[in-house]
Design a protein around this motif. Structure first.
Motif, short mmCIF file in Angstrom:
data_model
loop_
_atom_site.label_atom_id
_atom_site.label_comp_id
_atom_site.label_asym_id
_atom_site.label_seq_id
_atom_site.Cartn_x
_atom_site.Cartn_y
_atom_site.Cartn_z
N VAL A 32 128.94 21.84 -40.57
CA VAL A 32 130.13 22.04 -40.70
C VAL A 32 130.77 21.99 -42.84
O VAL A 32 130.87 22.97 -42.89
N ALA A 62 130.80 31.38 -37.38
CA ALA A 62 131.93 31.54 -38.81
C ALA A 62 131.23 33.04 -38.69
O ALA A 62 132.12 34.13 -39.76
N TYR A 88 127.88 26.95 -35.35
CA TYR A 88 128.65 26.82 -36.77
C TYR A 88 128.60 28.40 -37.34
O TYR A 88 129.84 29.19 -37.88
N ALA A 129 130.48 25.52 -44.72
CA ALA A 129 131.47 25.84 -45.24
C ALA A 129 131.70 26.50 -46.56
O ALA A 129 131.81 27.33 -46.73
N PRO A 166 136.70 27.34 -47.13
CA PRO A 166 137.61 27.47 -46.07
C PRO A 166 137.14 26.01 -45.15
O PRO A 166 135.94 25.39 -44.72
N ARG A 167 138.25 25.65 -44.37
CA ARG A 167 138.54 24.39 -43.53
C ARG A 167 138.18 25.15 -42.13
O ARG A 167 138.75 24.92 -41.02
N ILE A 168 136.48 25.32 -42.18
CA ILE A 168 135.78 25.60 -40.49
C ILE A 168 135.90 24.12 -40.30
O ILE A 168 136.05 23.04 -40.71
N THR A 169 135.76 24.32 -38.54
CA THR A 169 135.27 22.74 -37.54
C THR A 169 135.12 23.34 -36.52
O THR A 169 136.05 24.47 -36.06
#
Ligand code: AN7
Length: 346
Positions: A62, A95, A91, A66, A18-21
């Motif tokens: 991150v 999330a 995070y 992810a 997942p492109r979490i940021t």
């Protein structure tokens, strides 16, 4: 763009990651003019306190979070001297996954504790030092099948390589010296791996000397043996048995660098110089490298004219208590202009 998306080609990410940021990375690299002149070098500061949770930990966190999500983790666990917990909690909140953080009781700077609690982590204070808390966190993670997000998690170090890549992009080369505080020894290892990766890719031609600085009361890599009772004002690096010691030793050896220690007084003096002469407020642990450069200059061991980058790993706002113990109090006045002008005369 965050670290994962920006560097997806260089990091072990898949389509499923997942492109979490939270907007981590891409922090300023600024030349510290006054201090450069004082030391006779070209000194640059990487302002890691500008990351979303106020420290470098976000770069690796991150990635770790992810990957934990990609693997379907039910919860995150970490032990921390403060910054890892703040980052993990942030995070995890974003999330929507539970997060347990184990802190050495009474030894975490106020701002970091406030962060972990505000982000909604389950905060557990362990009567013992960081090393003990990490041992417990690892055991609990294994027992419960939760994801451990300390730097024993290899994805943490992967994400933290991004700091080295950014420095090379801004300078157009690697620095001659890379000066960095060392606690659990993950970051120095990650930077070294990042520089080496860039050299292999032909993006830089030279590698820096890795100069790792520890607090004198918690300096296992300088003394060569674990420190059973670490003690320092720089609570972030109050660590006696670094888990990435082997990688850090390799980085220092391969690069022709060294480990060195600085006293609490030297750290606090450096913090004061950096803020009052440089306009940069970094937490005590982050000032160990500057304290070290000043020490080496005094010893005549600082090569003149070199380009050095120091990693200011955490924001000064995280530890207001230590800062306030070093400075005076504001002059208080009534609401009269005459009184104000009198005070301004000094
Ligand atoms: C500001 O948060 O270990 O050598 O649990 O917060 O990679 O451990 C923090 C470490 C330097 C040392 N500067 O980095 C934690 C924790 C600051 C830090 C370090 C830390 P490593």
């Amino acid at each position: 763009m965050g670290v994962i998306e920006r560097y997806s080609e260089l990091l072990p990410v898949t389509e499923k990651t997942p492109r979490i940021t939270l907007g981590e990375g891409n922090t300023p690299l600024v030349r510290v003019g006054n201090v450069s002149d004082m030391l006779g070098i070209d000194l640059w500061a990487k302002l890691e306190g500008c990351n979303p949770s106020g420290s470098f930990k976000d770069r690796g966190m991150v990635m770790a979070v992810a990957k934990a999500l990609e693997d379907g983790a039910k919860a995150l666990v970490c032990a921390s001297t403060g910054n890892t917990s703040a980052s993990a909690a942030a995070y995890a909140a974003a999330a929507g996954v539970p997060c347990y953080v184990l802190l050495p009781a009474g030894k975490v700077a106020l701002g970091k504790l406030a962060q972990a609690l505000m982000y909604g982590a389950a905060v557990i204070a362990v009567r013992g030092n960081f090393d003990k808390a990490l041992e417990m966190a690892r055991a609990a993670a294994e027992r419960e099948g939760f994801a451990i997000v300390n730097s024993v998690n290899p994805y943490r170090l992967w994400g933290q390589r991004s700091g080295a890549w950014e420095i090379c992009e801004v300078l157009g080369k690697a620095p001659d010296w890379h000066a960095i505080p060392v606690g659990n020894a993950g970051n120095i290892s990650a930077y070294w791996a990042g520089y080496k990766q860039y050299k292999e890719l032909g993006k830089i031609n030279t590698l820096p000397r890795m100069m790792g600085f520890q607090a004198a009361g918690a300096a296992p890599l300088v003394t060569g043996k674990p420190c059973p009772n670490p003690e320092t004002v720089a609570t972030a690096i109050r660590i006696g048995n670094p888990v990435s010691a082997h990688l850090a030793k390799e980085a220092v050896k391969e690069s022709g660098g060294e480990f060195n220690s600085v006293t609490d007084d030297e750290i606090l003096a450096a913090q004061h110089i950096l803020s009052s002469n440089g306009g940069i407020f970094a937490e005590p642990a982050s000032c160990a490298p500057l304290a070290g450069l000043i020490k080496l200059k005094k010893e005549g061991r600082l090569p003149q004219g070199i380009t050095a980058v120091m990693i200011l790993t955490g924001n000064g706002l995280k530890d207001p208590d230590t800062a306030m113990s070093q400075v005076g109090r504001p002059v208080e006045i009534g609401d009269s202009l005459e009184e104000l002008l009198e005070v301004m005369k000094g």
